[in-house]
Design an enzyme around this catalytic site. Structure first.
Site, short mmCIF file in Angstrom:
data_model
loop_
_atom_site.label_atom_id
_atom_site.label_comp_id
_atom_site.label_asym_id
_atom_site.label_seq_id
_atom_site.Cartn_x
_atom_site.Cartn_y
_atom_site.Cartn_z
N HIS A 181 64.92 50.71 62.12
CA HIS A 181 64.75 50.25 63.51
C HIS A 181 65.54 48.97 63.78
O HIS A 181 65.81 48.18 62.87
CB HIS A 181 63.27 50.12 63.90
N ASN A 206 62.78 51.45 58.27
CA ASN A 206 63.01 52.80 58.78
C ASN A 206 64.25 52.85 59.68
O ASN A 206 64.46 53.80 60.41
CB ASN A 206 61.78 53.29 59.55
N GLU A 223 61.99 52.20 67.41
CA GLU A 223 61.57 52.96 66.24
C GLU A 223 62.28 54.32 66.22
O GLU A 223 62.78 54.77 67.27
CB GLU A 223 60.05 53.19 66.30
N ASP A 278 62.38 41.18 71.36
CA ASP A 278 61.10 41.88 71.48
C ASP A 278 59.90 40.95 71.41
O ASP A 278 60.02 39.77 71.05
CB ASP A 278 60.99 42.97 70.41
C1 F6R Z 1 62.35 41.37 65.20
C2 F6R Z 1 62.99 42.65 65.16
C3 F6R Z 1 62.82 43.62 64.04
C4 F6R Z 1 63.13 43.00 62.68
C5 F6R Z 1 62.94 44.03 61.57
C6 F6R Z 1 63.17 43.42 60.19
O1 F6R Z 1 62.71 40.68 66.40
O2 F6R Z 1 63.66 42.93 66.08
O3 F6R Z 1 63.69 44.70 64.26
O4 F6R Z 1 64.43 42.52 62.68
O5 F6R Z 1 61.66 44.54 61.62
O6 F6R Z 1 62.17 42.50 59.95
P1 F6R Z 1 62.19 41.54 58.67
O7 F6R Z 1 63.35 40.63 58.88
O8 F6R Z 1 60.88 40.81 58.73
O9 F6R Z 1 62.34 42.42 57.49
#
Ligand code: F6R
Length: 245
Positions: free
Chosen positions: A138, A136, A143, A67
């Site tokens: 994701h 959440n 989301e 992403d």
């Molecule tokens: C980032 C991504 C997100 C993160 C998720 C957890 O490329 O795809 O899904 O993996 O938001 O983020 P952290 O590791 O910062 O808690």
């Protein structure tokens, strides 16, 4: 689903890097699906160590990231392109021409997304997809929603995601509100999935995602249907499922 327990963040990172490293050793021209966020930083550090020791050769590896924030240019230090370059690409011998991150600078969302789907298709398929887990539930920036999204699409980031990511920006107002993300179908088509998760704040998301009902309101729950998923987590993240794994 395979759960691998680690006592802390360092051990989680080492174990995850060993799995990715084994993939590179077994198939030097593999396609790695990569993630950003704070969780995989330690994993990337271990991969860089493996490269420096001469154990890992990235010269034939292709990577596709999950992403990117919509509206950020590659040279913006908050962009995911910049993150990947900083934490991994500039520190190993990967050919930058074989590294792909959705292009946040393309304003037309449809163009940006279909271009990225074509790029992923042209790689021939992801051998192993690294994922983090949102509070959440994701994955990528998929989301909670009414339905599982298929290909790359533009998403409005949820309030909780904007709040969680504000720590990387000067203020919450600076966090972009939209992102381009690979869809659930693309993620699910990877041959293998490797999810890393740490910390008590993710324990509820871990339980809901991997032991709860499979539903789009908890996007990671779809992983229960993938034939080859490995989840490497620390004790805190696994606290609510410890007696079931
Ligand atoms: C980032 C991504 C997100 C993160 C998720 C957890 O490329 O795809 O899904 O993996 O938001 O983020 P952290 O590791 O910062 O808690």
């Amino acid at each position: 689903m395979k759960f691998i327990k680690a006592k802390d963040y360092q051990e989680m990172s080492r174990k995850a890097a060993n799995i990715l490293g084994a993939q590179i050793v077994l198939k030097p021209d593999c396609v790695l699906g990569l993630a950003t966020g704070s969780t995989p930083i330690g994993t990337y550090e271990c991969l860089v160590e493996g490269y420096k020791k001469g154990d890992l050769d990235f010269s034939k590896v292709t990577s596709v990231n999950l992403d990117e924030y919509r509206g950020l240019q590659h040279d913006n230090d908050q962009s995911y392109y910049y993150f990947m370059n900083y934490h991994l690409f500039s520190k190993v011998n990967i050919d930058l021409a074989n590294t792909y991150v959705p292009d946040g600078s393309i304003e037309d969302a449809q163009e940006a997304c279909s271009k990225y789907d074509e790029i992923v298709r042209a790689t021939g398929g992801v051998d192993i997809q690294l994922l983090g887990l949102g509070h959440n539930g994701h994955i990528g920036f998929n989301e909670p929603a009414d339905a599982f999204a298929k290909g790359t699409h533009c998403v409005d980031l949820s309030e909780s995601t904007i709040e969680a990511n504000a720590r990387f920006f000067a203020s919450k107002e600076d966090v972009p509100t939209q992102a381009y993300t690979m869809g659930i179908q693309t993620i699910m088509s990877a041959k293998k999935i490797l999810l890393v998760v740490n910390g008590a704040s993710k324990a509820e998301a871990v339980e809901k995602s991997f032991f709860g009902e499979i539903r789009p309101e908890v996007p990671a729950s779809i992983l229960q249907l993938h034939p080859d998923v490995t989840i490497v987590g620390d004790e805190e993240a696994f606290a609510r499922i410890a007696d079931r794994i």
